[in-house]
Write an enzyme that holds these catalytic residues in place. Sequence first.
Site, PDB file in Angstrom:
ATOM      1  N   GLN A  76      11.677 -63.975  39.327  1.00  0.00           N
ATOM      2  CA  GLN A  76      10.480 -63.269  38.864  1.00  0.00           C
ATOM      3  C   GLN A  76      10.716 -61.774  38.642  1.00  0.00           C
ATOM      4  O   GLN A  76       9.804 -61.054  38.263  1.00  0.00           O
ATOM      5  CB  GLN A  76       9.311 -63.484  39.821  1.00  0.00           C
ATOM      6  CG  GLN A  76       9.431 -62.762  41.146  1.00  0.00           C
ATOM      7  CD  GLN A  76       8.334 -63.199  42.098  1.00  0.00           C
ATOM      8  OE1 GLN A  76       8.328 -64.319  42.588  1.00  0.00           O
ATOM      9  NE2 GLN A  76       7.377 -62.318  42.370  1.00  0.00           N
ATOM     10  N   ARG A 103       6.141 -52.324  48.238  1.00  0.00           N
ATOM     11  CA  ARG A 103       6.852 -51.260  47.516  1.00  0.00           C
ATOM     12  C   ARG A 103       6.441 -49.866  47.983  1.00  0.00           C
ATOM     13  O   ARG A 103       7.148 -48.903  47.697  1.00  0.00           O
ATOM     14  CB  ARG A 103       6.636 -51.391  46.013  1.00  0.00           C
ATOM     15  CG  ARG A 103       7.348 -52.598  45.406  1.00  0.00           C
ATOM     16  CD  ARG A 103       7.221 -52.627  43.896  1.00  0.00           C
ATOM     17  NE  ARG A 103       8.009 -53.682  43.305  1.00  0.00           N
ATOM     18  CZ  ARG A 103       7.601 -54.936  43.122  1.00  0.00           C
ATOM     19  NH1 ARG A 103       6.390 -55.287  43.492  1.00  0.00           N
ATOM     20  NH2 ARG A 103       8.403 -55.827  42.577  1.00  0.00           N
ATOM     21  N   HIS A 118      -0.619 -58.908  53.629  1.00  0.00           N
ATOM     22  CA  HIS A 118      -0.093 -60.267  53.845  1.00  0.00           C
ATOM     23  C   HIS A 118      -0.749 -60.904  55.070  1.00  0.00           C
ATOM     24  O   HIS A 118      -1.115 -62.076  55.061  1.00  0.00           O
ATOM     25  CB  HIS A 118       1.422 -60.214  54.109  1.00  0.00           C
ATOM     26  CG  HIS A 118       2.238 -59.650  52.994  1.00  0.00           C
ATOM     27  ND1 HIS A 118       2.835 -58.420  53.057  1.00  0.00           N
ATOM     28  CD2 HIS A 118       2.594 -60.166  51.796  1.00  0.00           C
ATOM     29  CE1 HIS A 118       3.513 -58.194  51.944  1.00  0.00           C
ATOM     30  NE2 HIS A 118       3.387 -59.223  51.166  1.00  0.00           N
TER      31      HIS A 118
HETATM   32  P1  AMP Z   1       4.324 -60.361  47.852  1.00  0.00           P
HETATM   33  O1  AMP Z   1       5.081 -60.457  49.131  1.00  0.00           O
HETATM   34  O2  AMP Z   1       4.217 -58.996  47.292  1.00  0.00           O
HETATM   35  O3  AMP Z   1       4.770 -61.410  46.855  1.00  0.00           O
HETATM   36  O4  AMP Z   1       2.826 -60.755  48.210  1.00  0.00           O
HETATM   37  C1  AMP Z   1       2.527 -61.981  48.847  1.00  0.00           C
HETATM   38  C2  AMP Z   1       1.046 -62.194  48.778  1.00  0.00           C
HETATM   39  O5  AMP Z   1       0.373 -61.148  49.460  1.00  0.00           O
HETATM   40  C3  AMP Z   1       0.539 -62.196  47.332  1.00  0.00           C
HETATM   41  O6  AMP Z   1      -0.420 -63.216  47.172  1.00  0.00           O
HETATM   42  C4  AMP Z   1      -0.064 -60.833  47.205  1.00  0.00           C
HETATM   43  O7  AMP Z   1      -1.090 -60.760  46.245  1.00  0.00           O
HETATM   44  C5  AMP Z   1      -0.607 -60.609  48.604  1.00  0.00           C
HETATM   45  N1  AMP Z   1      -0.825 -59.189  48.842  1.00  0.00           N
HETATM   46  C6  AMP Z   1       0.063 -58.185  48.667  1.00  0.00           C
HETATM   47  N2  AMP Z   1      -0.508 -56.996  48.923  1.00  0.00           N
HETATM   48  C7  AMP Z   1      -1.787 -57.249  49.288  1.00  0.00           C
HETATM   49  C8  AMP Z   1      -2.896 -56.432  49.665  1.00  0.00           C
HETATM   50  N3  AMP Z   1      -2.808 -55.103  49.723  1.00  0.00           N
HETATM   51  N4  AMP Z   1      -4.063 -57.039  49.963  1.00  0.00           N
HETATM   52  C9  AMP Z   1      -4.181 -58.386  49.904  1.00  0.00           C
HETATM   53  N5  AMP Z   1      -3.174 -59.220  49.545  1.00  0.00           N
HETATM   54  C10 AMP Z   1      -1.997 -58.662  49.239  1.00  0.00           C
END
Ligand code: AMP
Length: 279
Positions: free
Chosen positions: A61, A187, A37
Amino acid sequence: MRIVKLISETQSIISEYKANGKRVGFVPTMGALHKGHLSLVAQSKRENDITVVSIFVNPTQFNNLNDLKTYPRILDKDLDLLSEYEPDLIFIPEAEEVYPEPDTRVFNFGDIEKVMEGKNRPGHFNGVAQVVSKLFDYIRPNNAYFGQKDFQQVAVIKQMTKNLELDINIVACPIIREVDGLAMSSRNMLLSKVERKNAAKISETLFKACNLVPDFSVSQLKEWVIAEINNNAYLEVEYFEIVDDTNLKSIEKWDDSDNRIACITVQVGKVRLIDNISL
Ligand code: AMP
């Protein structure tokens, strides 16, 4: 670093930025932040005058109630991490304000939502589009940053932006990995110690798979990857697909696409992890 909960307050702050000619970058997240993030935040800061980060665990979602219940929520730690990056605005809305009534909008993304995550998590991308379209409407960013880890999500958001004729540039950012290769994910913290150790096998197998192209055929490679991962007692492949990175259609021969991406979802105990690699 301003922390705001109300939509109206966020909107008026953003209007002021815009009135002063500032370019706004937006990073939507569900919190439980990690370096993946933060890399999006850093990129937004480099490319915009103002960076807005949202933290919102979007209920629409989640197609699995238990996943929603157990999704990590660690706001204090998130704010601590963000303070090092100093985004201008952190928007933390309440579900009641985002969804004062149920969102009945149904989006249609055509074939790209019928495969992989779309097929295996019914309603997931519709929920993603519901929340991201609302967030885009509140924030009206010039650029919005998404991680390539959620490769299909990026494709869906790009399609949504096109369908809704939004003047927002969608920026896909590289996957950030742990030292052992595991793609960073909120996760991951739900894994037991032994599950976490074994989860590294997922990326390790994807990296090895890259070196087997084109010696293995597409179907041989698929079989090999699935067997290799399922051979580990802690891991169970939900799907492994090799697709064209634009239309997300499965390929049968290497020549079917110049831009191939291998996407995998693996169940590790109770935790569902995704990853992908360009082949
Ligand atoms: P989330 O909080 O899981 O909804 O993720 C928020 C954003 O962070 C989304 O655009 C994800 O694709 C991105 N994201 C999550 N994990 C990673 C990672 N390991 N590398 C790059 N971006 C990430």
